[in-house]
Structure formats: C-alpha cells, structure tokens
Scaffold this motif. Structure first.
Motif, PDB file in Angstrom:
ATOM      1  N   UNK A   1       5.662 -18.061 -13.890  1.00  0.00           N
ATOM      2  CA  UNK A   1       6.408 -18.133 -12.628  1.00  0.00           C
ATOM      3  C   UNK A   1       6.473 -16.783 -11.917  1.00  0.00           C
ATOM      4  N   UNK A   2       6.442 -15.705 -12.703  1.00  0.00           N
ATOM      5  CA  UNK A   2       6.510 -14.381 -12.099  1.00  0.00           C
ATOM      6  C   UNK A   2       5.248 -14.103 -11.265  1.00  0.00           C
ATOM      7  N   UNK A   3       4.099 -14.415 -11.844  1.00  0.00           N
ATOM      8  CA  UNK A   3       2.834 -14.239 -11.129  1.00  0.00           C
ATOM      9  C   UNK A   3       2.798 -15.128  -9.887  1.00  0.00           C
ATOM     10  N   UNK A   4       3.232 -16.367 -10.070  1.00  0.00           N
ATOM     11  CA  UNK A   4       3.240 -17.308  -8.953  1.00  0.00           C
ATOM     12  C   UNK A   4       4.135 -16.802  -7.816  1.00  0.00           C
ATOM     13  N   UNK A   5       5.302 -16.283  -8.171  1.00  0.00           N
ATOM     14  CA  UNK A   5       6.223 -15.758  -7.162  1.00  0.00           C
ATOM     15  C   UNK A   5       5.613 -14.564  -6.434  1.00  0.00           C
ATOM     16  N   UNK A   6       4.891 -13.731  -7.193  1.00  0.00           N
ATOM     17  CA  UNK A   6       4.253 -12.566  -6.596  1.00  0.00           C
ATOM     18  C   UNK A   6       3.156 -12.990  -5.606  1.00  0.00           C
ATOM     19  N   UNK A   7       2.345 -13.965  -6.016  1.00  0.00           N
ATOM     20  CA  UNK A   7       1.279 -14.449  -5.140  1.00  0.00           C
ATOM     21  C   UNK A   7       1.870 -15.117  -3.900  1.00  0.00           C
ATOM     22  N   UNK A   8       2.981 -15.839  -4.088  1.00  0.00           N
ATOM     23  CA  UNK A   8       3.620 -16.481  -2.952  1.00  0.00           C
ATOM     24  C   UNK A   8       4.120 -15.438  -1.945  1.00  0.00           C
ATOM     25  N   UNK A   9       4.695 -14.351  -2.463  1.00  0.00           N
ATOM     26  CA  UNK A   9       5.147 -13.286  -1.565  1.00  0.00           C
ATOM     27  C   UNK A   9       3.979 -12.705  -0.785  1.00  0.00           C
ATOM     28  N   UNK A  10       2.856 -12.464  -1.491  1.00  0.00           N
ATOM     29  CA  UNK A  10       1.666 -11.940  -0.813  1.00  0.00           C
ATOM     30  C   UNK A  10       1.214 -12.867   0.304  1.00  0.00           C
ATOM     31  N   UNK A  11       1.166 -14.160  -0.009  1.00  0.00           N
ATOM     32  CA  UNK A  11       0.705 -15.147   0.979  1.00  0.00           C
ATOM     33  C   UNK A  11       1.673 -15.233   2.153  1.00  0.00           C
ATOM     34  N   UNK A  12       2.970 -15.199   1.854  1.00  0.00           N
ATOM     35  CA  UNK A  12       3.954 -15.305   2.939  1.00  0.00           C
ATOM     36  C   UNK A  12       3.904 -14.089   3.850  1.00  0.00           C
ATOM     37  N   UNK A  13       3.698 -12.912   3.241  1.00  0.00           N
ATOM     38  CA  UNK A  13       3.562 -11.695   4.046  1.00  0.00           C
ATOM     39  C   UNK A  13       2.338 -11.797   4.948  1.00  0.00           C
ATOM     40  N   UNK A  14       1.211 -12.208   4.343  1.00  0.00           N
ATOM     41  CA  UNK A  14      -0.017 -12.313   5.130  1.00  0.00           C
ATOM     42  C   UNK A  14       0.124 -13.363   6.225  1.00  0.00           C
ATOM     43  N   UNK A  15       0.775 -14.477   5.880  1.00  0.00           N
ATOM     44  CA  UNK A  15       0.966 -15.538   6.872  1.00  0.00           C
ATOM     45  C   UNK A  15       1.778 -15.023   8.069  1.00  0.00           C
ATOM     46  N   UNK A  16       2.859 -14.301   7.777  1.00  0.00           N
ATOM     47  CA  UNK A  16       3.708 -13.768   8.853  1.00  0.00           C
ATOM     48  C   UNK A  16       2.921 -12.798   9.737  1.00  0.00           C
ATOM     49  N   UNK A  17       2.094 -11.946   9.089  1.00  0.00           N
ATOM     50  CA  UNK A  17       1.284 -10.990   9.847  1.00  0.00           C
ATOM     51  C   UNK A  17       0.268 -11.701  10.728  1.00  0.00           C
ATOM     52  N   UNK A  18      -0.380 -12.730  10.146  1.00  0.00           N
ATOM     53  CA  UNK A  18      -1.393 -13.467  10.908  1.00  0.00           C
ATOM     54  C   UNK A  18      -0.764 -14.186  12.103  1.00  0.00           C
ATOM     55  N   UNK A  19       0.402 -14.786  11.878  1.00  0.00           N
ATOM     56  CA  UNK A  19       1.077 -15.485  12.964  1.00  0.00           C
ATOM     57  C   UNK A  19       1.425 -14.505  14.084  1.00  0.00           C
ATOM     58  N   UNK A  20       1.945 -13.329  13.705  1.00  0.00           N
ATOM     59  CA  UNK A  20       2.309 -12.319  14.700  1.00  0.00           C
ATOM     60  C   UNK A  20       1.081 -11.850  15.471  1.00  0.00           C
ATOM     61  N   UNK A  21      -0.005 -11.555  14.739  1.00  0.00           N
ATOM     62  CA  UNK A  21      -1.233 -11.077  15.381  1.00  0.00           C
ATOM     63  C   UNK A  21      -1.807 -12.134  16.312  1.00  0.00           C
ATOM     64  N   UNK A  22      -1.897 -13.368  15.818  1.00  0.00           N
ATOM     65  CA  UNK A  22      -2.491 -14.442  16.629  1.00  0.00           C
ATOM     66  C   UNK A  22      -1.657 -14.718  17.872  1.00  0.00           C
TER      67      UNK A  22
END
Ligand SMILES: [Zn+2]
Length: 124
Positions: A3-24
């Motif tokens: 679950x720790x790895x999964x939570x870390x990957x989820x944070x990475x994805x959520x950060x990237x998603x937020x950045x992509x949404x802002x950029x787009x």
C-alpha cells in the motif's frame, strides 16, 4: 504491490495530472482561444486530442495518467491493459502511468500501431 508503494505512485500520478490539467487549460486558452476552465478531465482530453502537435501529446499523456488513476480506484492498477498480466513494479516506478506489460508493449510497437511503426523505421 504494497500500500505504501501504491500510495506513492498515486501521489505521483495526481501531481502529474494536476500539472497537465493546468498546462492544458492555459495553452488551450492562450494558443487556441478556447475557454476550458469548466471542462472536466475527459472533455479536456478530447479537446486537446482534437488539436495538432504538442498539445495533442499532452492530451494523450493526460489520458494515460487519468486511466491509471481510474485503475487505482477500480483496484486493477498495475495490470496490463491488453493481457491483464502484472506489469513489473520497476516499470511502474519508472512511469507510474504505464498501461502495458513488456510483452504487449513490444508487440504493440511492431504490429499494431502504424504511427509507432513509422517512427521505428524512420532512418533518423
Ligand atoms: Zn500484456
């Protein structure tokens, strides 16, 4: 996957998603004069993919990131989109939005996607 790895990957994805949404959102407004502040992620992806060039690539990336986050919600994250076998953790650490196992990536690259194949045979 623990679950720790999964939570870390989820944070990475959520950060990237937020950045992509802002950029787009910014690029669609400034470069294409499209107002996208009220679009949801799916519409933002569609809007971006209807345009040529870099913005389309960003849209494709957002689609991938969004799909991975959905897979996490459905608890099927880390399974290959084609054959449902487990994607190696090392691949997911490298790209948390990876959708396919190494075998399917290889066969996709050579057999299924004409655009990819053109890139592969391009002399440059
Ligand atoms: Zn596969």
């Amino acid at each position: 996957m623990d679950t720790k790895t999964l939570a870390q990957l989820r944070r990475e994805l959520e950060t990237e998603q937020a950045e992509l949404i802002a950029t787009l959102t910014t690029r669609l407004r400034e470069d294409w004069e499209r107002e996208c502040d009220n679009l949801n992620v799916t519409d933002l992806i569609k809007e971006s993919q209807s345009l040529p060039g870099a913005i389309r690539c960003l849209g494709d990336r957002l689609e991938k990131v969004d799909a991975s986050l959905c897979a996490m919600d459905l608890e099927i994250y880390g399974l290959c989109a084609d054959c449902e076998s487990q994607i190696p953790l090392s691949d997911l650490m490298q790209d948390a939005a990876e959708q396919r196992c190494p075998q399917c990536r290889t066969s996709n690259y050579y057999h299924h996607d004409p655009a990819q194949r053109r890139v592969a045979t391009d002399p440059h």
